[in-house]
Design an enzyme around this catalytic site. Structure first.
Site, PDB file in Angstrom:
ATOM      1  N   GLY A   1       0.606  -1.259   0.084  1.00 37.81           N
ATOM      2  CA  GLY A   1      -0.315   0.159  -0.148  1.00 37.81           C
ATOM      3  C   GLY A   1       0.794   1.343   0.000  1.00 37.81           C
ATOM      4  O   GLY A   1       0.415   2.239   0.580  1.00 37.81           O
TER       5      GLY A   1
ATOM      6  N   CYS B   1     -24.200   4.297 -14.106  1.00 33.73           N
ATOM      7  CA  CYS B   1     -24.975   2.932 -14.014  1.00 33.73           C
ATOM      8  C   CYS B   1     -26.100   3.001 -13.034  1.00 33.73           C
ATOM      9  O   CYS B   1     -26.860   3.058 -12.978  1.00 33.73           O
ATOM     10  CB  CYS B   1     -23.304   2.164 -12.875  1.00 33.73           C
ATOM     11  SG  CYS B   1     -24.195   0.011 -14.098  1.00 33.73           S
TER      12      CYS B   1
ATOM     13  N   GLY C   1     -26.507   4.622 -10.935  1.00 35.58           N
ATOM     14  CA  GLY C   1     -27.142   6.262 -10.122  1.00 35.58           C
ATOM     15  C   GLY C   1     -28.331   6.599 -11.390  1.00 35.58           C
ATOM     16  O   GLY C   1     -28.822   7.349 -11.593  1.00 35.58           O
TER      17      GLY C   1
ATOM     18  N   HIS D   1     -19.433   3.273 -17.207  1.00 35.30           N
ATOM     19  CA  HIS D   1     -18.907   3.363 -16.267  1.00 35.30           C
ATOM     20  C   HIS D   1     -17.536   4.570 -17.011  1.00 35.30           C
ATOM     21  O   HIS D   1     -16.741   4.149 -17.521  1.00 35.30           O
ATOM     22  CB  HIS D   1     -18.231   2.386 -15.239  1.00 35.30           C
ATOM     23  CG  HIS D   1     -18.931   1.867 -14.899  1.00 35.30           C
ATOM     24  ND1 HIS D   1     -19.607   2.495 -13.334  1.00 35.30           N
ATOM     25  CD2 HIS D   1     -19.991   0.546 -14.637  1.00 35.30           C
ATOM     26  CE1 HIS D   1     -19.753   1.796 -12.577  1.00 35.30           C
ATOM     27  NE2 HIS D   1     -20.435   0.706 -13.618  1.00 35.30           N
TER      28      HIS D   1
ATOM     29  N   GLU E   1     -16.244   6.135 -16.173  1.00 36.35           N
ATOM     30  CA  GLU E   1     -15.140   6.258 -15.526  1.00 36.35           C
ATOM     31  C   GLU E   1     -13.854   5.606 -16.625  1.00 36.35           C
ATOM     32  O   GLU E   1     -12.602   6.188 -15.680  1.00 36.35           O
ATOM     33  CB  GLU E   1     -15.046   6.114 -14.267  1.00 36.35           C
ATOM     34  CG  GLU E   1     -15.128   5.458 -13.723  1.00 36.35           C
ATOM     35  CD  GLU E   1     -16.821   5.463 -12.980  1.00 36.35           C
ATOM     36  OE1 GLU E   1     -17.383   5.284 -14.111  1.00 36.35           O
ATOM     37  OE2 GLU E   1     -17.011   4.309 -12.422  1.00 36.35           O
TER      38      GLU E   1
HETATM   39  N1  GLN Z   1     -26.417  -2.888  -9.412  1.00 43.66           N
HETATM   40  C1  GLN Z   1     -26.365  -2.683 -10.878  1.00 43.66           C
HETATM   41  C2  GLN Z   1     -26.749  -3.791 -12.243  1.00 43.66           C
HETATM   42  O1  GLN Z   1     -26.396  -4.336 -12.122  1.00 43.66           O
HETATM   43  C3  GLN Z   1     -25.884  -1.634 -10.567  1.00 43.66           C
HETATM   44  C4  GLN Z   1     -24.420  -2.091 -11.290  1.00 43.66           C
HETATM   45  C5  GLN Z   1     -23.502  -0.962 -10.526  1.00 43.66           C
HETATM   46  O2  GLN Z   1     -23.125   0.181 -11.034  1.00 43.66           O
HETATM   47  N2  GLN Z   1     -21.808  -1.207 -11.835  1.00 43.66           N
HETATM   48  O3  GLN Z   1     -27.667  -3.101 -12.663  1.00 43.66           O
END
Ligand code: GLN
Length: 568
Positions: free
Chosen positions: A13, A383, A385, A544, A546
């Site tokens: 770490g 996602c 979100g 995602h 990011e």
């Molecule tokens: N739990 C949600 C899904 O499986 C979103 C997954 C996530 O945010 N990576 O679709």
């Protein structure tokens, strides 16, 4: 092929991943092509099932790997897409050998630790590095761990095979400064070097991590006690931004020294100008904003938290560096926002809802989204979100008691649900087969979202990438590029649930815009983005983004979000 093996001494770490990524970036600046491998000595096959609070975030590769987060640092520093095969675990090595043995491939041989285990490790390293000038191999954990031994043995064997001039060992070590003595201690590092020597490995360089720079007295001490020239003992003090690490290494001429050890000459003069400017903006931004990250892992403690969402932090930082804006992130435990109006969010310039799984803290996140929507506070959903953004809109604008079947399998309004084709697979508990993992194509329509992909030149880049893939039908098919479309972008995914196609019309009728979608083979459209055009910034994505953000090449939605949050 030339190999650089990076090991860690004293404690884990201390930034071995960042050090490895920085060495890679330096060699790239000298005109060489570089890739990197992370070795994780655990028995798990990959990081997909690991607890993020213990191991940090799960990194997703373009080709759908669920990998250790260090691969994220490599991609961010090297600006390359690294495949999932560049993460090697003990589990993978043994599985491969046992599967081969079961298929009768060893023709009656006794399958043994030596030579079969190191041979399989070496094969994988050579395979990953074959098209590059350099392959960096970071061995996870710390010297002295039992589980590291097969990998150390394999790299020693590779050194003999390739020749001493083609393999360099670098040890990243830690120098404690005990508060009661106030002096930087070199002894643990001397011992780590000795332990490494016991495996036949003599490090060519030692990178010394510490709170302060290493002085000449201590460099000399390590030279005397560990027989390494003080020239090759490099200081690596704590710094404000990880992106300063390659610049600091270069102050000690690490790049030149490594090339000299390989008997190579630089292919070009490094140009750090742009990188330096961005680092300075991260360290001393013109303006500052504070963003609330309403997450779930907060109750486990501050330290693990930062790593759980590391790519999001980085993406916000990259967007900030581009705009000369410092982004302060405040962690809000979504459970604390349940059953009340989240007025505490008023003071923030923007709200991010990151990805997540399961029911914990969901209502708090929905409350936060409602607050952002109603108060014109910039909102970025990633996602989960996006899924919770759709639920919030369905509940509070369309008046449906909506939910995701992930949390409430019996909901009357399953606005987020698994696709019918996945249901039978899930019924058999085959969770692994139902995730949408890795890069998928999304077609964008005219919207703020599309504008951001144009502005950041990501659309242009992704279209070029798709053009280059035109001959690779399998790849195009994997990405979902079965239709000719103009505005196509590629983002990485890791989720199981989708916006339920049955509810799209009603959501649209009430004003929710779906500016981008993925088209499946059977013609089903999977919604990839949502947007509220009249809101200051209300955008969420099923992907995602990011994971594709780099310093100097920020992710489009993050750039838009930070910009909107700044001029609120
Ligand atoms: N739990 C949600 C899904 O499986 C979103 C997954 C996530 O945010 N990576 O679709």
């Amino acid at each position: 092929m030339r190999v650089i093996v990076v090991t860690g001494g004293v404690i884990s770490g201390v930034g071995k991943g960042v050090a490895t990524a920085s060495i890679g970036r330096i060699l790239k600046e000298y005109g060489f092509s570089v890739t990197a491998i992370k070795i994780d000595p655990y028995i798990n096959y990959d990081a997909g099932t690991l607890r993020p609070t213990e191991h940090g975030e799960v990194w997703v590769t373009d080709d759908g790997g669920e990998i250790d987060q260090d691969l994220g640092n490599y991609e961010r520093f090297l600006s390359v897409d690294i495949p999932k095969t560049n993460n090697i675990t003990t589990g993978q090595i043994y599985k491969e050998i046992i599967d081969k043995e079961r298929r009768g491939k060893f023709l009656g041989q006794t399958v043994q630790f030596i030579p079969h285990v190191p041979d399989e490790i070496k094969r994988r390293i050579k395979e990953a590095g074959k098209d590059y000038d350099f392959v960096l191999v970071e061995i996870g954990g710390t010297i002295g761990d039992y589980e590291n031994l097969p990998f150390l043995f394999a790299t020693k064997s590779l050194e003999i095979e390739l020749g001493k001039n083609n393999l360099v060992h670098i040890l990243v070590s830690y120098m404690p400064v005990p508060s009661h003595v106030g002096e930087m201690k070199t002894k643990p590092t001397q011992q780590a070097i000795r332990m490494l020597n016991e495996t036949g490995i003599f490090p060519d360089f030692v990178l010394c991590r510490a709170v302060k720079p290493l002085d000449d007295v201590r460099k000399k001490k390590i030279e005397t006690y560990a027989n390494i020239s003080s020239e090759n003992i490099i200081s690596a003090p704590d710094i404000k931004s990880i992106y300063r690490v390659p610049l600091n290494f270069e102050k000690e001429r690490l790049g030149e020294k490594i090339l000299k050890r390989f008997e190579l000459k630089p292919r070009k003069k490094p140009d750090w100008n742009n990188w330096k400017k961005l680092v300075e903006k991260i360290e001393n931004p013109r303006k500052k904003i504070t963003v609330a990250m309403v997450g779930k892992y907060v109750d486990i403690g501050d330290f693990s938290l930062v790593d759980s969402y590391i790519s999001i932090n980085q993406a916000l930082e990259h967007a900030g560096a581009e705009l000369d804006i410092g982004v302060d992130i405040k962690w809000i435990d979504s459970k604390q926002l349940e059953n009340k109006k989240p007025t505490a969010l008023k003071k923030f310039d923007g709200i991010v809802i990151p990805g997540g799984f399961g029911s914990s803290g969901v209502d708090g996140k929905i409350n936060a989204i409602k607050f952002a929507r109603e108060n014109n506070i910039p909102f970025l959903g990633l996602c989960f979100g996006l899924q919770l953004g759709v639920i919030e809109f369905a509940r509070n604008v369309c008046n449906m008691k909506a939910h995701t079947t992930e949390v409430d399998p019996k909901t009357k309004y399953p606005v987020i649900d698994v696709l019918p084709s996945q249901k039978s697979i899930l019924a058999e508990n085959k969770y692994g087969g139902t995730m949408r993992l890795g890069a998928y194509a999304a077609i964008l329509e005219r919207s703020k979202t599309l504008d951001l992909y144009i502005k950041t030149k990501r659309l242009e880049k992704d279209i070029k990438r798709i053009e280059a893939l035109k001959k690779d039908k399998d790849q195009l098919f994997r990405l979902g590029l079965i239709h000719d479309a103009k505005n196509v972008v590629l983002e990485r995914h890791r989720h199981r649930y989708e916006v339920n196609p049955k509810f799209i019309d009603i959501l649209k009728k009430h004003g929710l815009v779906f500016p981008g979608y993925h088209v499946r083979e059977d013609g089903t459209r999977l919604m990839e983005f949502i947007e509220l055009p009249k809101h200051k910034f209300f955008i969420a994505t099923q992907a995602h983004p990011e994971f594709k953000s780099r310093l100097g090449d920020p992710a489009p939605l993050f750039l838009g979000f930070v910009e909107a949050a700044c001029c609120r």
